[in-house]
Design a protein around this motif. Structure first.
Motif, PDB file in Angstrom:
ATOM      1  N   VAL A  60       1.764  -3.053 -10.178  1.00 13.32           N
ATOM      2  CA  VAL A  60       2.299  -2.134  -8.909  1.00 13.32           C
ATOM      3  C   VAL A  60       1.871  -2.637  -7.651  1.00 13.32           C
ATOM      4  CG1 VAL A  60       2.332   0.285  -8.260  1.00 13.32           C
ATOM      5  CG2 VAL A  60       2.492  -0.304 -10.850  1.00 13.32           C
ATOM      6  N   ASN A  61       0.442  -3.028  -7.471  1.00 16.51           N
ATOM      7  CA  ASN A  61       0.048  -3.787  -6.086  1.00 16.51           C
ATOM      8  C   ASN A  61       0.907  -4.767  -5.628  1.00 16.51           C
ATOM      9  OD1 ASN A  61      -2.082  -1.644  -5.400  1.00 16.51           O
ATOM     10  ND2 ASN A  61      -3.452  -2.651  -6.883  1.00 16.51           N
ATOM     11  N   THR A  66       4.912  -7.281  -2.041  1.00 15.00           N
ATOM     12  CA  THR A  66       5.933  -8.077  -1.835  1.00 15.00           C
ATOM     13  C   THR A  66       7.060  -7.362  -1.604  1.00 15.00           C
ATOM     14  OG1 THR A  66       6.468  -7.903  -4.299  1.00 15.00           O
ATOM     15  CG2 THR A  66       4.986  -9.826  -3.499  1.00 15.00           C
ATOM     16  N   LEU A  67       7.146  -6.123  -1.343  1.00 12.60           N
ATOM     17  CA  LEU A  67       8.017  -5.319  -0.794  1.00 12.60           C
ATOM     18  C   LEU A  67       8.938  -5.611   0.368  1.00 12.60           C
ATOM     19  CD1 LEU A  67       9.764  -2.683  -2.026  1.00 12.60           C
ATOM     20  CD2 LEU A  67       8.179  -1.442  -0.827  1.00 12.60           C
ATOM     21  N   VAL A  73      15.203   2.060   2.350  1.00 14.17           N
ATOM     22  CA  VAL A  73      14.749   2.373   1.290  1.00 14.17           C
ATOM     23  C   VAL A  73      13.272   1.949   0.959  1.00 14.17           C
ATOM     24  CG1 VAL A  73      15.711   0.520  -0.177  1.00 14.17           C
ATOM     25  CG2 VAL A  73      15.663   2.757  -1.272  1.00 14.17           C
ATOM     26  N   SER A  74      12.833   0.653   1.558  1.00 11.17           N
ATOM     27  CA  SER A  74      11.811   0.267   1.270  1.00 11.17           C
ATOM     28  C   SER A  74      10.396   1.149   1.554  1.00 11.17           C
ATOM     29  CB  SER A  74      11.281  -1.103   2.054  1.00 11.17           C
ATOM     30  OG  SER A  74      12.340  -2.059   1.776  1.00 11.17           O
ATOM     31  N   GLU A  75      10.503   1.989   2.593  1.00 10.56           N
ATOM     32  CA  GLU A  75       9.550   2.764   2.658  1.00 10.56           C
ATOM     33  C   GLU A  75       9.276   4.049   1.798  1.00 10.56           C
ATOM     34  OE1 GLU A  75       6.904   2.569   4.791  1.00 10.56           O
ATOM     35  OE2 GLU A  75       7.889   0.480   5.335  1.00 10.56           O
ATOM     36  N   GLY A  76      10.453   4.580   1.146  1.00  9.57           N
ATOM     37  CA  GLY A  76      10.442   5.591   0.060  1.00  9.57           C
ATOM     38  C   GLY A  76       9.718   4.526  -1.136  1.00  9.57           C
ATOM     39  N   LEU A  77      10.074   3.542  -1.560  1.00 12.95           N
ATOM     40  CA  LEU A  77       9.669   2.948  -2.622  1.00 12.95           C
ATOM     41  C   LEU A  77       8.177   2.598  -2.499  1.00 12.95           C
ATOM     42  CD1 LEU A  77      10.987   1.887  -5.258  1.00 12.95           C
ATOM     43  CD2 LEU A  77      11.505  -0.450  -3.891  1.00 12.95           C
ATOM     44  N   ALA A  78       7.767   2.159  -1.316  1.00 13.41           N
ATOM     45  CA  ALA A  78       6.319   1.748  -0.883  1.00 13.41           C
ATOM     46  C   ALA A  78       5.461   3.037  -1.323  1.00 13.41           C
ATOM     47  CB  ALA A  78       6.108   1.809   0.429  1.00 13.41           C
ATOM     48  N   SER A  79       6.031   4.229  -0.917  1.00  9.03           N
ATOM     49  CA  SER A  79       5.182   5.525  -0.969  1.00  9.03           C
ATOM     50  C   SER A  79       5.209   5.682  -2.559  1.00  9.03           C
ATOM     51  CB  SER A  79       6.001   6.709  -0.408  1.00  9.03           C
ATOM     52  OG  SER A  79       5.788   6.587   1.013  1.00  9.03           O
ATOM     53  N   LEU A  80       6.264   5.666  -3.390  1.00  9.76           N
ATOM     54  CA  LEU A  80       6.475   5.722  -4.725  1.00  9.76           C
ATOM     55  C   LEU A  80       5.357   4.825  -5.449  1.00  9.76           C
ATOM     56  CD1 LEU A  80       7.607   7.190  -7.166  1.00  9.76           C
ATOM     57  CD2 LEU A  80       9.467   5.732  -7.189  1.00  9.76           C
ATOM     58  N   ASN A  85       0.430   4.294  -8.349  1.00  7.83           N
ATOM     59  CA  ASN A  85      -0.973   3.537  -8.390  1.00  7.83           C
ATOM     60  C   ASN A  85      -2.019   4.662  -8.757  1.00  7.83           C
ATOM     61  OD1 ASN A  85      -1.738   1.103  -8.807  1.00  7.83           O
ATOM     62  ND2 ASN A  85      -1.343   0.295  -6.778  1.00  7.83           N
ATOM     63  N   HIS A  86      -1.835   5.785  -7.570  1.00  3.82           N
ATOM     64  CA  HIS A  86      -2.670   6.995  -7.671  1.00  3.82           C
ATOM     65  C   HIS A  86      -2.855   7.588  -8.981  1.00  3.82           C
ATOM     66  CE1 HIS A  86      -4.437  10.997  -6.473  1.00  3.82           C
ATOM     67  NE2 HIS A  86      -3.260  11.376  -7.207  1.00  3.82           N
ATOM     68  N   LEU A  87      -1.514   7.688  -9.753  1.00  7.43           N
ATOM     69  CA  LEU A  87      -1.518   8.461 -10.980  1.00  7.43           C
ATOM     70  C   LEU A  87      -2.251   7.569 -12.125  1.00  7.43           C
ATOM     71  CD1 LEU A  87       2.421   9.373 -11.131  1.00  7.43           C
ATOM     72  CD2 LEU A  87       0.365  11.034 -11.065  1.00  7.43           C
ATOM     73  N   LEU A  88      -2.214   6.106 -11.847  1.00  7.12           N
ATOM     74  CA  LEU A  88      -2.647   5.342 -12.901  1.00  7.12           C
ATOM     75  C   LEU A  88      -4.226   5.496 -12.897  1.00  7.12           C
ATOM     76  CD1 LEU A  88      -0.473   2.223 -12.664  1.00  7.12           C
ATOM     77  CD2 LEU A  88      -0.797   3.893 -14.684  1.00  7.12           C
TER      78      LEU A  88
END
Length: 132
Positions: A60-61, A66-67, A73-80, A85-88
């Protein structure tokens, strides 16, 4: 030095894959490691859970680093990705499966979305080639 035929095949498949195929490989790996982490937590094998959840975090990192930030859409994807990662991490620290299961759901949805996008891109490229 790569000695196993499987390793040679795997290296070759990575080197000859399209960016879309590489992205799907990363999602497949992350999903596989999260599932293994959940399974290990359920079996109370905390060392194996830590290893597998850590591997999924690394993937995930990689997706995050590499995003291509030039798309809206990239900022929303980065937040997701950061939330996944937080959940993991939460699942690993608290030794509970619920956060990892939530992360798994997001990863599976993202993989499906990108698989569809890759199909659409490949389809439009083959039409352009046929018409062009």
């Amino acid at each position: 030095m790569i000695t196993s035929p499987y390793e040679k095949y795997r290296q070759s498949s990575v080197q000859t894959s399209t960016p879309g195929q590489l992205l799907l490989m990363l999602y497949d790996g992350a999903i596989r490691f999260v599932r293994a982490g959940i399974d290990s937590l359920q079996k109370k094998d905390l060392q194996k859970a830590n290893l597998n959840l850590g591997k999924s975090q690394s993937i995930v990192n990689e997706l995050l680093s590499t995003l291509d930030r030039s798309y809206a859409v990239s900022e929303g994807l980065a937040s997701l990705y950061e939330y996944i990662n937080h959940l993991l991490i939460e699942s690993n620290v608290k030794k509970t499966t619920a956060p990892a299961e939530e992360a798994l759901g997001y990863l599976m949805d993202l993989r499906e979305t990108f698989a569809e996008a890759a199909k659409m891109t490949a389809s439009s490229l083959s039409q352009e080639t046929a018409n062009g």
